[in-house]
Motif scaffolding. Structure first.
Motif, PDB file in Angstrom:
ATOM      1  N   LEU A 123      35.242  74.763  63.552  1.00  0.00           N
ATOM      2  CA  LEU A 123      33.618  74.799  63.795  1.00  0.00           C
ATOM      3  C   LEU A 123      32.570  75.516  62.350  1.00  0.00           C
ATOM      4  CD1 LEU A 123      31.482  75.377  66.002  1.00  0.00           C
ATOM      5  CD2 LEU A 123      32.634  76.738  66.268  1.00  0.00           C
ATOM      6  N   GLU A 124      32.152  75.338  61.636  1.00  0.00           N
ATOM      7  CA  GLU A 124      31.122  75.713  60.625  1.00  0.00           C
ATOM      8  C   GLU A 124      30.197  76.505  60.426  1.00  0.00           C
ATOM      9  OE1 GLU A 124      31.005  72.505  57.516  1.00  0.00           O
ATOM     10  OE2 GLU A 124      33.052  72.133  58.000  1.00  0.00           O
ATOM     11  N   GLN A 125      29.072  76.038  61.791  1.00  0.00           N
ATOM     12  CA  GLN A 125      28.076  76.856  62.317  1.00  0.00           C
ATOM     13  C   GLN A 125      28.811  76.659  63.346  1.00  0.00           C
ATOM     14  OE1 GLN A 125      24.502  74.953  60.507  1.00  0.00           O
ATOM     15  NE2 GLN A 125      25.288  74.105  58.719  1.00  0.00           N
ATOM     16  N   LEU A 126      28.470  78.299  64.430  1.00  0.00           N
ATOM     17  CA  LEU A 126      27.955  78.637  65.720  1.00  0.00           C
ATOM     18  C   LEU A 126      26.794  79.402  66.280  1.00  0.00           C
ATOM     19  CD1 LEU A 126      29.451  79.103  68.588  1.00  0.00           C
ATOM     20  CD2 LEU A 126      30.623  81.083  67.552  1.00  0.00           C
ATOM     21  N   ILE A 146      34.301  78.911  59.568  1.00  0.00           N
ATOM     22  CA  ILE A 146      33.131  79.022  60.122  1.00  0.00           C
ATOM     23  C   ILE A 146      32.614  79.758  58.722  1.00  0.00           C
ATOM     24  CG2 ILE A 146      33.797  81.513  60.858  1.00  0.00           C
ATOM     25  CD1 ILE A 146      31.809  79.443  62.696  1.00  0.00           C
ATOM     26  N   ARG A 147      30.809  79.399  58.809  1.00  0.00           N
ATOM     27  CA  ARG A 147      30.138  79.876  57.882  1.00  0.00           C
ATOM     28  C   ARG A 147      29.368  80.383  58.356  1.00  0.00           C
ATOM     29  NH1 ARG A 147      34.072  77.721  56.113  1.00  0.00           N
ATOM     30  NH2 ARG A 147      34.265  76.115  54.474  1.00  0.00           N
ATOM     31  N   SER A 148      28.626  80.229  59.502  1.00  0.00           N
ATOM     32  CA  SER A 148      26.943  80.699  60.011  1.00  0.00           C
ATOM     33  C   SER A 148      28.001  81.100  61.652  1.00  0.00           C
ATOM     34  CB  SER A 148      26.557  79.561  60.143  1.00  0.00           C
ATOM     35  OG  SER A 148      25.181  80.475  60.468  1.00  0.00           O
ATOM     36  N   PHE A 149      28.110  82.428  62.154  1.00  0.00           N
ATOM     37  CA  PHE A 149      27.467  83.115  63.320  1.00  0.00           C
ATOM     38  C   PHE A 149      26.870  83.636  63.979  1.00  0.00           C
ATOM     39  CE2 PHE A 149      29.396  86.055  66.113  1.00  0.00           C
ATOM     40  CZ  PHE A 149      31.144  85.479  66.540  1.00  0.00           C
ATOM     41  N   SER A 168      39.041  84.823  59.258  1.00  0.00           N
ATOM     42  CA  SER A 168      37.319  83.748  59.305  1.00  0.00           C
ATOM     43  C   SER A 168      36.321  84.393  58.373  1.00  0.00           C
ATOM     44  CB  SER A 168      36.305  84.069  60.505  1.00  0.00           C
ATOM     45  OG  SER A 168      36.687  83.772  61.079  1.00  0.00           O
ATOM     46  N   SER A 169      37.341  84.676  56.730  1.00  0.00           N
ATOM     47  CA  SER A 169      36.672  85.573  55.756  1.00  0.00           C
ATOM     48  C   SER A 169      35.957  84.483  55.236  1.00  0.00           C
ATOM     49  CB  SER A 169      38.088  84.889  55.356  1.00  0.00           C
ATOM     50  OG  SER A 169      38.206  84.255  54.643  1.00  0.00           O
ATOM     51  N   ARG A 170      35.643  83.137  55.230  1.00  0.00           N
ATOM     52  CA  ARG A 170      34.517  81.689  54.808  1.00  0.00           C
ATOM     53  C   ARG A 170      33.136  82.126  55.617  1.00  0.00           C
ATOM     54  NH1 ARG A 170      37.603  76.447  53.870  1.00  0.00           N
ATOM     55  NH2 ARG A 170      39.724  77.246  52.676  1.00  0.00           N
ATOM     56  N   ILE A 171      32.724  83.295  56.364  1.00  0.00           N
ATOM     57  CA  ILE A 171      31.518  83.769  56.469  1.00  0.00           C
ATOM     58  C   ILE A 171      30.525  84.027  55.907  1.00  0.00           C
ATOM     59  CG2 ILE A 171      30.364  84.397  58.199  1.00  0.00           C
ATOM     60  CD1 ILE A 171      32.282  85.040  60.567  1.00  0.00           C
ATOM     61  N   ARG A 172      29.236  83.284  56.084  1.00  0.00           N
ATOM     62  CA  ARG A 172      28.505  83.271  54.355  1.00  0.00           C
ATOM     63  C   ARG A 172      27.034  84.067  55.729  1.00  0.00           C
ATOM     64  NH1 ARG A 172      28.881  81.248  50.293  1.00  0.00           N
ATOM     65  NH2 ARG A 172      30.767  79.210  49.078  1.00  0.00           N
ATOM     66  N   PHE A 173      27.218  83.822  57.258  1.00  0.00           N
ATOM     67  CA  PHE A 173      25.539  84.379  57.578  1.00  0.00           C
ATOM     68  C   PHE A 173      26.715  84.809  59.152  1.00  0.00           C
ATOM     69  CE2 PHE A 173      22.519  83.736  61.086  1.00  0.00           C
ATOM     70  CZ  PHE A 173      21.714  84.671  60.311  1.00  0.00           C
ATOM     71  N   LEU A 174      26.417  86.338  59.175  1.00  0.00           N
ATOM     72  CA  LEU A 174      26.804  86.863  60.583  1.00  0.00           C
ATOM     73  C   LEU A 174      25.239  87.283  60.855  1.00  0.00           C
ATOM     74  CD1 LEU A 174      29.163  88.133  61.703  1.00  0.00           C
ATOM     75  CD2 LEU A 174      29.813  89.240  60.641  1.00  0.00           C
ATOM     76  N   GLY A 190      34.007  94.101  55.092  1.00  0.00           N
ATOM     77  CA  GLY A 190      34.955  93.773  53.401  1.00  0.00           C
ATOM     78  C   GLY A 190      36.074  92.465  53.662  1.00  0.00           C
ATOM     79  N   LYS A 191      36.599  92.086  54.483  1.00  0.00           N
ATOM     80  CA  LYS A 191      36.905  90.860  54.439  1.00  0.00           C
ATOM     81  C   LYS A 191      36.561  89.683  55.004  1.00  0.00           C
ATOM     82  CE  LYS A 191      41.610  92.558  56.407  1.00  0.00           C
ATOM     83  NZ  LYS A 191      41.020  94.121  56.599  1.00  0.00           N
ATOM     84  N   CYS A 192      35.745  89.761  54.599  1.00  0.00           N
ATOM     85  CA  CYS A 192      33.994  88.360  54.405  1.00  0.00           C
ATOM     86  C   CYS A 192      33.618  88.134  53.289  1.00  0.00           C
ATOM     87  CB  CYS A 192      32.921  88.402  56.106  1.00  0.00           C
ATOM     88  SG  CYS A 192      33.882  88.358  57.539  1.00  0.00           S
ATOM     89  N   SER A 193      34.631  88.087  52.018  1.00  0.00           N
ATOM     90  CA  SER A 193      33.690  88.184  50.765  1.00  0.00           C
ATOM     91  C   SER A 193      33.051  87.559  50.716  1.00  0.00           C
ATOM     92  CB  SER A 193      35.137  87.822  49.458  1.00  0.00           C
ATOM     93  OG  SER A 193      35.726  86.963  49.851  1.00  0.00           O
ATOM     94  N   PHE A 194      33.272  86.339  50.984  1.00  0.00           N
ATOM     95  CA  PHE A 194      31.742  84.914  50.690  1.00  0.00           C
ATOM     96  C   PHE A 194      30.440  85.583  51.358  1.00  0.00           C
ATOM     97  CE2 PHE A 194      36.271  82.507  49.787  1.00  0.00           C
ATOM     98  CZ  PHE A 194      35.209  82.496  49.423  1.00  0.00           C
ATOM     99  N   LEU A 195      30.042  87.182  52.534  1.00  0.00           N
ATOM    100  CA  LEU A 195      29.104  87.638  53.335  1.00  0.00           C
ATOM    101  C   LEU A 195      27.973  87.459  52.574  1.00  0.00           C
ATOM    102  CD1 LEU A 195      28.626  87.446  56.325  1.00  0.00           C
ATOM    103  CD2 LEU A 195      29.110  89.949  55.713  1.00  0.00           C
ATOM    104  N   GLU A 196      26.618  86.423  52.503  1.00  0.00           N
ATOM    105  CA  GLU A 196      25.350  86.512  52.300  1.00  0.00           C
ATOM    106  C   GLU A 196      24.500  87.123  52.871  1.00  0.00           C
ATOM    107  OE1 GLU A 196      24.062  82.957  50.835  1.00  0.00           O
ATOM    108  OE2 GLU A 196      26.226  82.495  49.783  1.00  0.00           O
TER     109      GLU A 196
END
Length: 388
Positions: A123-126, A146-149, A168-174, A190-196
């Motif tokens: 799952l990449e987008q939820l 997951i990329r978008s949650f 789930s450290s690759r999340i970009r949108f939360l 802070g572990k979501c280092s890709f978060l935008e």
């Protein structure tokens, strides 16, 4: 190759492309996925249009379903936003183990989320936003892809699930805004280092903000508005080198605003109204060439207002109302060439509207009500000249 040969090649390629399209349009739904979707449908009070319990049907043709041609008709997308769906989610959705996108936003789905939903490996987008879901988010979240949650605008409660970033450290949108999460913003995000983009606004969060949020160097949007967060604002903001929008309005932050915004080269929106900030406007704010919206209304800021309009070439909207500013209304505001909206009401200014405002050609809205200014008739004559 002659013209006739080239034409023949084009025809052959056209037939091959048409055949590929026909194959993709005639996918046969994987039976395991069909069963999972039918269980999902069974928990709804009204089934989506075109869906059926017939075991011989091809679910790849159902509304909202996308299948993957390269994986024997496995369902990879389930998208049914704004379909007036009601009921609750079935555990059976976890059987869609190739699912990449799940979008059930803007419906009337309710109750708690099944634990299995947080263990879907692909799952990449939820997006479950704008429903009536409730309960707590489980402590065990294993959404490795997951990329978008987005679970905003529901009725979730309990502690903010900061632990989502552990596995789930690759999340970009939360986005977990507009819920009933309470307590501190605990470490872990802070572990979501890709978060935008991180949106936690309009919850019941209180206490301070964990410092590890200020380690998110890819963060562009940080929304913490309409909570009960307090204490001094951390100078760690300076570490958010890609930050564009920062909204901490309607909280209980106090003390001086850290003078660290000069290190944010893309920063455009500072929204910090309705807190308890004191002191002056930071010089890195009043000299910013990138800020387009500055809203510090309803605080306890004081002293003269100084904005370096020669530097603030992007400033479009300014709201400094309901503070404790003194001295004259800044006569250099017309030099902020993009400034259209200025709210300076409910301060303790002296004197009158500056003569320079005759040349304030960019201005569309100005409020100086309840600001102790004198000679209103003169002010009206000056402001009548504010036209392009």
């Amino acid at each position: 190759m002659g013209a006739q040969g080239c034409w023949g090649l084009v025809v052959i390629l056209g037939f091959l492309l048409q055949a590929q399209v026909l194959v993709s349009q005639n996918l046969t739904c994987n039976f395991k996925d069909l069963t999972a979707l039918q269980y999902f449908m069974g928990n709804l009070t009204m089934k989506p249009e075109g869906w059926t319990m017939d075991s011989s049907t091809d679910c790849c043709g159902w509304e909202g379903i996308t299948c993957e041609p390269q994986s024997a008709g496995r369902v990879i997308k389930l998208e049914l936003p704004k379909k007036r769906l009601s009921g609750k989610l079935s555990d059976a959705l976890a059987a869609l183990d190739q699912l990449k996108t799940l979008n059930l936003s803007h419906n009337f789905l309710k109750d708690s989320l099944p634990l299995s939903l947080f263990r879907m490996p692909n799952l990449e987008q939820l997006d479950l936003s704008n429903n009536d879901f409730s309960g707590q988010i489980p402590e065990s979240i294993n959404l490795h892809s997951i990329r978008s949650f987005d679970i905003s605008s529901n009725h979730f409660n309990g502690s903010l699930p900061s632990h989502i970033c552990v596995n789930s450290s690759r999340i970009r949108f939360l986005d977990m805004a507009v819920n009933y999460f309470s307590g501190d913003v605990l470490s872990g995000l802070g572990k979501c280092s890709f978060l935008e983009e991180l949106n936690l606004g309009t919850d019941d969060l209180n206490g301070g903000v964990t410092e590890d949020i200020f380690q998110l160097q890819n963060l562009k949007v940080l929304g913490l508005q309409y909570n009960n967060l307090g204490g001094k604002l951390s100078p760690g903001i300076a570490n958010l080198s890609n930050l564009v929008r920062f909204d901490i309005s309607s909280n209980n932050f106090s003390g001086e605003i850290p003078d660290v915004f000069g290190q944010l080269k893309s920063f455009q929106f500072l929204v910090a109204h309705s807190n308890r900030f004191s002191g002056r406007i930071p010089s890195t704010v009043s000299n910013s060439p990138t800020i387009s919206l500055l809203n510090l209304r309803n605080n306890s800021l004081e002293g003269f207002i100084y904005l370096n309009c020669s530097a603030m070439v992007a400033l479009n909207s300014l709201d400094l109302a309901t503070n404790k500013f003194t001295g004259p209304v800044p006569d250099n505001l017309p030099l902020c060439r993009q400034l259209r909206n200025a709210n300076l009401a409910r301060n303790n200014f002296s004197g009158q509207i500056p003569e320079s405002f005759r040349e304030f050609h960019s201005l569309s809205y100005l409020s100086v009500s309840n600001s102790s200014l004198r000679n209103i008739s003169s002010a009206l004559q000056i402001l009548q000249q504010c036209r392009t």
